[in-house]
Design an enzyme around this catalytic site. Structure first.
Site, PDB file in Angstrom:
ATOM      1  N   SER A  55     -10.083  -1.378   6.835  1.00 13.09           N
ATOM      2  CA  SER A  55      -9.494  -1.175   5.505  1.00 13.09           C
ATOM      3  C   SER A  55      -8.695  -2.332   4.918  1.00 13.09           C
ATOM      4  O   SER A  55      -8.259  -2.241   3.774  1.00 13.09           O
ATOM      5  CB  SER A  55      -8.621   0.069   5.499  1.00 13.09           C
ATOM      6  OG  SER A  55      -9.441   1.205   5.412  1.00 13.09           O
TER       7      SER A  55
ATOM      8  N   LYS B 185       0.852  -1.206   0.000  1.00 15.50           N
ATOM      9  CA  LYS B 185       0.000   0.000   0.000  1.00 15.50           C
ATOM     10  C   LYS B 185       0.881   1.247   0.000  1.00 15.50           C
ATOM     11  O   LYS B 185       1.916   1.294   0.673  1.00 15.50           O
ATOM     12  CB  LYS B 185      -0.888  -0.058   1.251  1.00 15.50           C
ATOM     13  CG  LYS B 185      -1.988   0.993   1.340  1.00 15.50           C
ATOM     14  CD  LYS B 185      -2.847   0.728   2.578  1.00 15.50           C
ATOM     15  CE  LYS B 185      -4.026   1.680   2.702  1.00 15.50           C
ATOM     16  NZ  LYS B 185      -4.888   1.355   3.875  1.00 15.50           N
TER      17      LYS B 185
ATOM     18  N   SER C 119      -9.823   1.203   2.734  1.00 13.74           N
ATOM     19  CA  SER C 119      -8.968   2.040   1.927  1.00 13.74           C
ATOM     20  C   SER C 119      -7.881   1.285   1.175  1.00 13.74           C
ATOM     21  O   SER C 119      -7.267   1.845   0.276  1.00 13.74           O
ATOM     22  CB  SER C 119      -8.323   3.095   2.819  1.00 13.74           C
ATOM     23  OG  SER C 119      -7.496   2.475   3.797  1.00 13.74           O
TER      24      SER C 119
HETATM   25  N1  GLN Z   1     -13.393   3.351   6.222  1.00 14.01           N
HETATM   26  C1  GLN Z   1     -12.863   3.678   7.516  1.00 14.01           C
HETATM   27  C2  GLN Z   1     -12.463   5.135   7.533  1.00 14.01           C
HETATM   28  O1  GLN Z   1     -12.633   5.784   6.543  1.00 14.01           O
HETATM   29  C3  GLN Z   1     -11.717   2.775   7.837  1.00 14.01           C
HETATM   30  C4  GLN Z   1     -10.484   3.180   7.156  1.00 14.01           C
HETATM   31  C5  GLN Z   1      -9.318   2.318   7.510  1.00 14.01           C
HETATM   32  O2  GLN Z   1      -9.441   1.263   8.094  1.00 14.01           O
HETATM   33  N2  GLN Z   1      -8.153   2.844   7.157  1.00 14.01           N
HETATM   34  O3  GLN Z   1     -11.980   5.636   8.500  1.00 14.01           O
END
Ligand code: GLN
Length: 475
Positions: free
Chosen positions: A167, A68, A143
């Site tokens: 995510s 990532k 994400s």
């Molecule tokens: N979708 C969640 C957020 O926007 C989780 C994101 C994540 O786990 N990085 O905070």
């Protein structure tokens, strides 16, 4: 070649070790596929040239890995999907990435993500959205959507991502692959561009559970550069369990009812039947505070983010706005131009929640809810080995469907966030299809139960026998 690309990473590693597969051939095959990727899964691909030298006897035996974007990688662009880090080339490498390359997995590519990992669809990226290989009109989740799409499409053998509130697990579910969020502290956060430091945790996104165990084992462990890393009580073992006899699984009402698509629930119910056939007991468990997890998360995570993101001021890293008259204008214009809309929303939410008049009412209260959620899980572990839920309430949705409605986007994570707040491990494995799209099944366990969790997921994976993923069609 395509035969080779349809191997799981663990099988490819075994073949390399046995001298049956040339690691240079594997490298070039994946490098070319990644360079030709049409899902916008990658933001950087290793340049063409000689294949990296690999040690066939190393644990990962030369099988390349995609990472990532937010993992700092020396000399390689590392922007966390943000314009504000444009041109940033870190002078050092994240511990988890260094461990993987040290274990014999060369860096294949950096993957697309929501900006600073804020999002559930990979649409909030300065590099544009990633597409789901199952249907390019749909999102891959987020994400870590670039990592999930790359693994699902077979343009990377395996990848790593981060999970702050779902995510890793949610994109794994939406792309029909395996995603493991480890116990908080099992993997070093050193060199991860921070979102919410008390929640951020790195982990694998892979084709199957064995690959997840192999990759996780190589990245986990205590690290002197991250004082919150504690390592694991025992080395990670490759899973081998064939049944679930004697395993007690709790199914929380609070996370298996309202708001979940019927097709997702049907797949979940079918999977619970398999769980029983494998010998486990399945009974209801109560997690009374779990419905409040999302509200607590959307105070705690933005609060931490507003503090972590204060460092992007145009002075030290990446992007700096032009045409400014003084220092203050340089800060404000750089931040106004460098951050996307979702990141600005979180900074405002977080700053507000931490402001002196509101701290107790919002941030302080959210921390209390967090403690209650941990308590619910601790009570559950007195009677159960694991808790099972669907991973995400819906299958992959269409690009743009939730972009204008932040609350609808946030709701994607209501089944994943309770585990994040409690710091416990969760794994998502594909459980089948709904309307032709993959559904994820989540198993969560007590802190540091990764070996047992991977073993149970492995037994279930064999019974589910999910064969539809796009990467399998490479053969
Ligand atoms: N979708 C969640 C957020 O926007 C989780 C994101 C994540 O786990 N990085 O905070």
């Amino acid at each position: 070649m395509s035969d080779t690309l349809s191997l799981t990473a663990a099988t490819a590693a075994a073949r390399i070790r046995a001298g049956e597969l040339d690691p240079a051939e594997l490298w070039h095959g994946y490098r070319e596929r990644a360079a030709a990727d049409e899902h916008n899964a990658f933001v950087w691909v290793a340049p063409d040239g000689d294949a990296p030298a690999v040690d066939r006897d190393a644990p990962l035996a030369g099988v390349p890995v995609a990472v990532k974007d937010l993992f700092c990688t020396e000399g390689v662009p590392s922007q966390a999907g943000s314009r504000i880090l444009e041109g940033y080339r870190p002078p050092y490498t994240a511990t988890s990435v260094a461990r993987l390359t040290g274990a014999g997995a060369p860096l294949l590519a950096k993957t697309n993500q929501d900006e600073f990992a804020m999002g559930s669809s990979t649409e909030h990226s300065a590099f544009g959205p990633t597409r789901n290989p199952w249907d390019i009109a749909r999102v891959p989740g987020g994400s870590s959507g670039g990592s999930a799409a790359a693994v699902a499409a077979g343009s990377a053998p395996w990848a790593i991502g981060t999970d702050t509130g779902g995510s890793i697990r949610q994109p794994a579910a939406l792309c029909g692959i395996v995603g493991l969020k480890p116990t908080y502290g099992a993997v070093s956060r050193y060199g991860m561009i921070a979102f919410a430091s008390s929640l951020d945790q790195a982990g694998p996104l892979t084709r199957d559970v064995t690959d997840a165990a192999l990759l996780f084992g190589a990245m986990a462990g205590q690290d002197p550069c991250d004082s919150t890393s504690i390592g694991l009580p025992a080395p990670v073992e490759l899973p081998s369990r064939m049944d679930l006899r004697g395993v007690r699984i709790g199914v929380p009402d609070e996370l298996t009812g309202e708001g979940i698509e019927p097709g997702v629930l049907a797949s979940f119910e079918r999977t619970l039947e398999l769980v029983k056939e494998l010998g486990a007991t399945v009974e209801p468990v109560r997690l009374p505070h779990a419905p409040h997890a999302l509200s607590a998360y959307y105070l705690i995570a933005p609060a931490e983010a507003s503090s972590n993101l204060a460092r992007y001021d145009g002075v030290r890293y990446g992007y700096r706005a032009d045409g400014v008259r003084d220092l203050l204008e340089m800060y404000t214009k750089t931040r106004a131009e460098g951050f996307g809309a979702e990141v600005k929303r979180r900074i405002m939410l977080g700053t507000y929640a931490l402001s002196s008049g509101y701290y107790d009412a919002y941030y302080g209260r959210a921390q209390k809810v967090r403690t209650l959620i941990s308590g619910d899980f601790n009570a559950a572990w007195e009677r159960f080995d694991f808790v099972a839920t669907p991973t995400a309430p819906t299958v992959a949705f269409e690009l743009g469907a939730k972009l204008e409605d932040p609350l609808a986007m946030y709701l994607n994570d209501f089944l994943a966030v309770p585990m994040s707040l409690a710091g416990i491990p969760g794994i998502s494995i594909p459980s089948g299809l709904s309307e032709g799209l993959p559904v994820g099944f989540q198993l969560a366990g007590p802190a540091f139960s990764e070996n047992a969790l991977l073993d149970a997921a492995y037994a279930l994976e064999r019974a589910i026998d999910f064969r539809d993923a796009p990467w399998r069609k490479l053969a």
